[in-house]
Write a protein that holds these residues in place. Sequence first.
Motif, PDB file in Angstrom:
ATOM      1  N   HIS A 161       1.392  -1.038   4.097  1.00  0.00           N
ATOM      2  CA  HIS A 161       0.921  -2.413   4.332  1.00  0.00           C
ATOM      3  C   HIS A 161       1.444  -3.320   3.214  1.00  0.00           C
ATOM      4  O   HIS A 161       1.370  -2.968   2.036  1.00  0.00           O
ATOM      5  CB  HIS A 161      -0.622  -2.473   4.367  1.00  0.00           C
ATOM      6  N   ILE A 181       0.054   4.210   0.597  1.00  0.00           N
ATOM      7  CA  ILE A 181      -0.346   5.195   1.618  1.00  0.00           C
ATOM      8  C   ILE A 181       0.277   4.866   2.979  1.00  0.00           C
ATOM      9  O   ILE A 181       0.820   5.741   3.640  1.00  0.00           O
ATOM     10  CB  ILE A 181      -1.893   5.241   1.781  1.00  0.00           C
ATOM     11  N   CYS A 182       0.207   3.593   3.374  1.00  0.00           N
ATOM     12  CA  CYS A 182       0.633   3.232   4.733  1.00  0.00           C
ATOM     13  C   CYS A 182       1.753   2.205   4.776  1.00  0.00           C
ATOM     14  O   CYS A 182       2.284   1.922   5.856  1.00  0.00           O
ATOM     15  CB  CYS A 182      -0.562   2.704   5.533  1.00  0.00           C
ATOM     16  N   CYS A 217       0.850  -1.195   0.000  1.00  0.00           N
ATOM     17  CA  CYS A 217       0.000   0.000   0.000  1.00  0.00           C
ATOM     18  C   CYS A 217       0.888   1.247   0.000  1.00  0.00           C
ATOM     19  O   CYS A 217       1.740   1.404   0.882  1.00  0.00           O
ATOM     20  CB  CYS A 217      -0.915  -0.001   1.219  1.00  0.00           C
ATOM     21  N   CYS A 228      -7.311  -1.687   2.082  1.00  0.00           N
ATOM     22  CA  CYS A 228      -6.138  -1.851   2.954  1.00  0.00           C
ATOM     23  C   CYS A 228      -6.594  -2.028   4.401  1.00  0.00           C
ATOM     24  O   CYS A 228      -7.344  -1.199   4.928  1.00  0.00           O
ATOM     25  CB  CYS A 228      -5.216  -0.638   2.842  1.00  0.00           C
ATOM     26  N   CYS A 237      -5.001   1.248   6.512  1.00  0.00           N
ATOM     27  CA  CYS A 237      -5.383   2.658   6.278  1.00  0.00           C
ATOM     28  C   CYS A 237      -6.718   2.815   5.559  1.00  0.00           C
ATOM     29  O   CYS A 237      -7.221   3.935   5.432  1.00  0.00           O
ATOM     30  CB  CYS A 237      -4.285   3.390   5.510  1.00  0.00           C
TER      31      CYS A 237
END
Length: 185
Positions: free
Chosen positions: A161, A158-159, A156, A171, A174
């Motif tokens: 993961h 964004i985060c 991921c 996800c 997030c």
Amino acid sequence: MSVQNAMTADFLRSAYGGESMAHMRYLIWADVADKEKMPNIGRLFRAIAYAEYAHADNHFTVLKEQHGDFTVPAGAIFGIGNTVENLQGGIDGELHEIEQMYPVYLETARYQKEKAAERAFHFALEAEKVHATLFKKAQDVAKEGKDLDIGTVHVCSICGHTTTDGLPDVCPICGAKSQAYKAFE
Ligand SMILES: [Fe+2]
Ligand SMILES: [Fe+2]
């Protein structure tokens, strides 16, 4: 919103430093795994390096209004060994982040009501738990002189993961949609 408290800002800078170095270290160790004919472990290192980049990006972005030159103390593992040893370095670094660093940083951000920092530390803490597990799995196999049997690794953006269990719809850390994932295949 800019960071208001010096201690949270220091922790963000230190976490940025630590994640930046982890990013580079995993890319270096990926090349070692490739040379040892463990291309899937090499790919796992590259995928996790990208997750650490996402963490560094989050910390740096929270600090975007704190312009200037800083000396940044940050923990980092050093050394190039064989892949089993490098994976131990990965496990040790991730466990330090999970058990020591991020829980303290997260509580500090919460106490100081630094919402953006709290979010960035929470994402990193949760993603590092998965990294420690994946490195342990890889090390168990590498100890037998084998490569890891994995398909695409999804990360991921964004985060951070990271999963070898297929592309998630959402996800689990997030809540981002599957389009946020980068594939390492
Ligand atoms: Fe990690
Ligand atoms: Fe995520």
